[in-house]
Structure formats: C-alpha cells, structure tokens
Enzyme design. Structure first.
Site, PDB file in Angstrom:
ATOM      1  CD  GLU A   1      -4.414  -8.039   1.711  1.00  0.00           C
ATOM      2  OE1 GLU A   1      -5.308  -7.341   2.204  1.00  0.00           O
ATOM      3  OE2 GLU A   1      -3.201  -7.746   1.788  1.00  0.00           O
TER       4      GLU A   1
ATOM      5  CD  GLU B   1      -2.921  -1.212   2.304  1.00  0.00           C
ATOM      6  OE1 GLU B   1      -2.873  -0.313   3.167  1.00  0.00           O
ATOM      7  OE2 GLU B   1      -3.786  -2.110   2.315  1.00  0.00           O
TER       8      GLU B   1
HETATM    9  C1  XIL Z   1      -6.334  -6.408   8.166  1.00  0.00           C
HETATM   10  C2  XIL Z   1      -6.643  -7.572   9.107  1.00  0.00           C
HETATM   11  O1  XIL Z   1      -7.509  -8.455   8.440  1.00  0.00           O
HETATM   12  C3  XIL Z   1      -7.275  -7.068  10.388  1.00  0.00           C
HETATM   13  O2  XIL Z   1      -7.393  -8.136  11.308  1.00  0.00           O
HETATM   14  C4  XIL Z   1      -6.435  -5.948  10.991  1.00  0.00           C
HETATM   15  O3  XIL Z   1      -7.118  -5.415  12.095  1.00  0.00           O
HETATM   16  C5  XIL Z   1      -6.168  -4.848   9.980  1.00  0.00           C
HETATM   17  O4  XIL Z   1      -5.565  -5.425   8.826  1.00  0.00           O
HETATM   18  N1  XIL Z   1      -4.933  -4.723   3.571  1.00  0.00           N
HETATM   19  C6  XIL Z   1      -3.916  -5.527   4.044  1.00  0.00           C
HETATM   20  C7  XIL Z   1      -4.181  -6.420   5.194  1.00  0.00           C
HETATM   21  O5  XIL Z   1      -2.837  -5.584   3.432  1.00  0.00           O
HETATM   22  O6  XIL Z   1      -3.038  -6.599   5.983  1.00  0.00           O
HETATM   23  C8  XIL Z   1      -5.328  -5.908   6.046  1.00  0.00           C
HETATM   24  O7  XIL Z   1      -5.593  -6.876   7.071  1.00  0.00           O
HETATM   25  C9  XIL Z   1      -6.535  -5.634   5.194  1.00  0.00           C
HETATM   26  C10 XIL Z   1      -6.233  -4.586   4.163  1.00  0.00           C
END
Ligand code: XIL
Length: 348
Positions: A253, A146
C-alpha cells in the site's frame, strides 16, 4: 488521439520507461483501485504503467458482505474483470480485518456478541465464498490485516476477532484460505512495520504461525510512509527479518506523504496547511529513489510493490489522518503526469 497518447504527449517524460517495463525483471508494480478508476484517463494510465491491481475497498468484509446472506459482488467483479481482460494481476485485500467489518458479523439477532464457534463459522463461510468466486484470478491475498497494535505490551490487537475467538483466529483464517485456493500466496499485512517494537511483535506473530506450519507465504509491509521515514536501515531490517523466516515480502500500500507520519485520525488544526513545496518535492524524490533502490536490492524476496491510489489528483491521504488536508504522496501529479520522483524510480 487515443487517451494514452494524450496522457504522454503532453509531458516531457515521453521517453521514460513505464513502471511495469522498468521492473519487469523484479516484481509486478501495482495500484489500488476503485471501479471509478477503471474508465477514462485513469484506466489508460493504469494499463500503461501497472501490471497488478488491488481493490482499494471493494473486497473488504463490510463492502462485499454487508449482510449475513447477501454479498455485494458488483465492484469486486468489475475490478477482477478489468485485471483479467487486460492481463493485469489481481491482489486480494482483505479477508479478515477489524476495520470496515460489518457489525452483523459479530452479533446475533438480539445484538449480543456471538460465541467463538459462530464467529469462526462465519469467518470460514466468508473466506470460502469470496475466495471461491475469484479462485484462479487472484494470485495473492492479504488474509489477515492489522492484527498487531502499535503500542502496549500485547502482540495482538484487542479486536472483536481476538476477544471472541482468541489468537488462533489468525491461524484459522490462513487455514481456511489455503484450503480454498492452495495456489494463492497468503500474506499477513500491516502498517508501521519499521517501528522496532511493532516489527518485533509481527515477527512473533508470524513465527508462531510458521512453527505450527500454518500456510503463510509472506508479509505485506503496507508502506504508508512519509518523506521522513523509514530510513533505509529500518526498511532493510524489516525485509531481512521476514526473508530470514523464508517468507516473501510485498509492499502492499505504498505512498510517501509529504507530512510527518501519523497513524491515528485527528481533527484539522490551524497549523495544518495543504502545501507541496519544492523542498518537499525534492525530499520525496530522494525518498522514493531510496525505497526502490532497496526493493531492487532484495530481488527475489520483494515479490510485489503496490501503490495505494493512482495519482495526486485524489488519494485516501487527502482525508486521513487529517480530514481536508491535501497530500501529494504518489508518482503521478494531479494531471496524471509523472513527477520528478518517477524518474528516480524508473532510471537505474
Ligand atoms: C483505506 C482506503 O484507501 C479508504 O478509501 C477507506 O476509506 C479506508 O481504508 N490500511 C489498509 C487499507 O489496509 O485497506 C486502507 O485503505 C488504508 C490503511
């Protein structure tokens, strides 16, 4: 009766292929996990359906490296051990991210921001320690996560890494990672990658790295999508853009929210209801089918697809972007049974 038999005996999709079987000639199918998912019925479901796992939080900078001279390996070790024991691949997530980074990383003993040299040295130490511990056990890493903003003109998010080091923190992170494990596949990972403006910025970021021969092997499309987006054309545009640069693409994701997509946290409003209507379910099934049809179309380029959480029983979208609004974004329902969307994903 074994837990896995219980899981499937109680549903009418017994004859279905599993995700890992259905995609064995395409790509590993993964899931984000926390240690609590690694025992009981969720562990059985994971072993049955998936052949890759990603730690949902355990390897992020803050959780794994809470103080300068202290690492918290316990959760990450448990996840890697589960993968190794069960013949499940492990994706590492993530070595450098502005979010969930510990405050100490950027500050000195007086609380002032450190300089470029100190921050680079800390980044190098962090990447070295984490990657060395799991070398040979983690096949791919999200090296930088990101780094691109959704809005504005700049390519680079104005994070502490960017402000203190400059844009080459990204290059450095990839170089440090490659030096530790030259076999690991190294990814730049981001969300909202089907927005025209953001895709173009990510392209520029990655192009600069490629032009300098920085060791980057792929782009991760996070895939935090919804039943309203992306279109197939938008998704194909993203995949082709990065494939044309000689990069692999992984969907890192994946979830398909039943609500309109929002990427910023906000308070719950009166109108925010936690609902999963038949119409949403139908739309979600069609959307998942389209997504996987597209992933298969780019066999060879799409080298992995990972879901973000196991089932609708609990997902991070229950608390994001709207705290307390339940979402239903995955292929397994609240009792771990395959949903209608599952059928369209495994039958082709
Ligand atoms: C999220 C997790 O799922 C949560 O448990 C945590 O509180 C915040 O992060 N982008 C990403 C992930 O790269 O690491 C994130 O994961 C979701 C968005």
């Amino acid at each position: 009766m074994a837990a896995s038999a219980t899981l499937f005996a109680s549903n009418d999709l017994l004859a279905q292929k599993t995700l890992r079987e259905a995609y064995k000639d395409y790509f590993p199918v993964g899931v984000a996990v926390a240690p609590r998912n690694l025992s009981g019925p969720e562990a059985e479901l994971i072993k049955q359906q998936f052949n890759s796992i990603t730690p949902e939080n355990a390897m992020k900078m803050g959780p794994i490296h809470p103080e300068e001279n202290r690492y918290n390996w316990q959760d990450a070790d448990a996840i890697v051990d589960f993968g190794v024991t069960n013949g499940i691949k492990v994706r590492g997530h993530t070595l450098c991210w502005h979010s969930q980074a510990p405050r100490w990383f950027f500050t000195d003993s007086e609380g002032k921001d450190v300089n470029r040299e100190v921050l680079l040295a800390r980044l190098k130490q962090h990447i070295t320690d984490v990657m060395t511990r799991y070398k040979g056990k983690i096949y791919a890493w999200d090296v930088v996560n990101e780094a691109v903003p959704d809005t504005g003109k700049g390519i680079y998010r104005e994070s502490k890494f960017y402000k203190i080091i400059g844009e080459d923190y990204i290059q450095k992170a990839f170089e440090y990672a490659h030096a530790i494990d030259p076999e690991a596949k190294l990814f730049y990972n981001d969300y909202n990658t089907e927005s025209t403006a953001k895709r173009a910025k990510i392209y520029q970021l990655v192009k600069k790295l490629k032009d300098k021969n920085v060791p980057i092997h792929g782009v991760g499309l996070q895939g935090h999508w919804s039943i309203y987006e992306p279109s197939q054309a938008e998704l194909e545009k993203s995949i082709k853009t990065f494939a044309d640069m000689g990069l692999a693409v992984q969907v890192t994701e994946l979830d398909v929210s039943v609500y309109a997509k929002e990427h910023e946290r906000r308070a719950k409003k009166e109108t925010d209801k936690s609902v999963y209507t038949d119409e949403m379910m139908e739309k979600q099934s069609a959307h998942y089918k389209m997504l996987f049809d597209t992933f298969r179309k780019y066999k060879g380029t799409v080298t992995g697809v990972t879901f973000w959480n196991v089932s609708d029983r609990s997902s991070w979208l229950d608390n994001f972007p709207v705290p307390g609004r339940k979402d239903y974004p995955l292929l397994f329902d609240e009792s771990y049974k395959p949903k209608r969307a599952f059928e369209g994903v495994v039958n082709f």
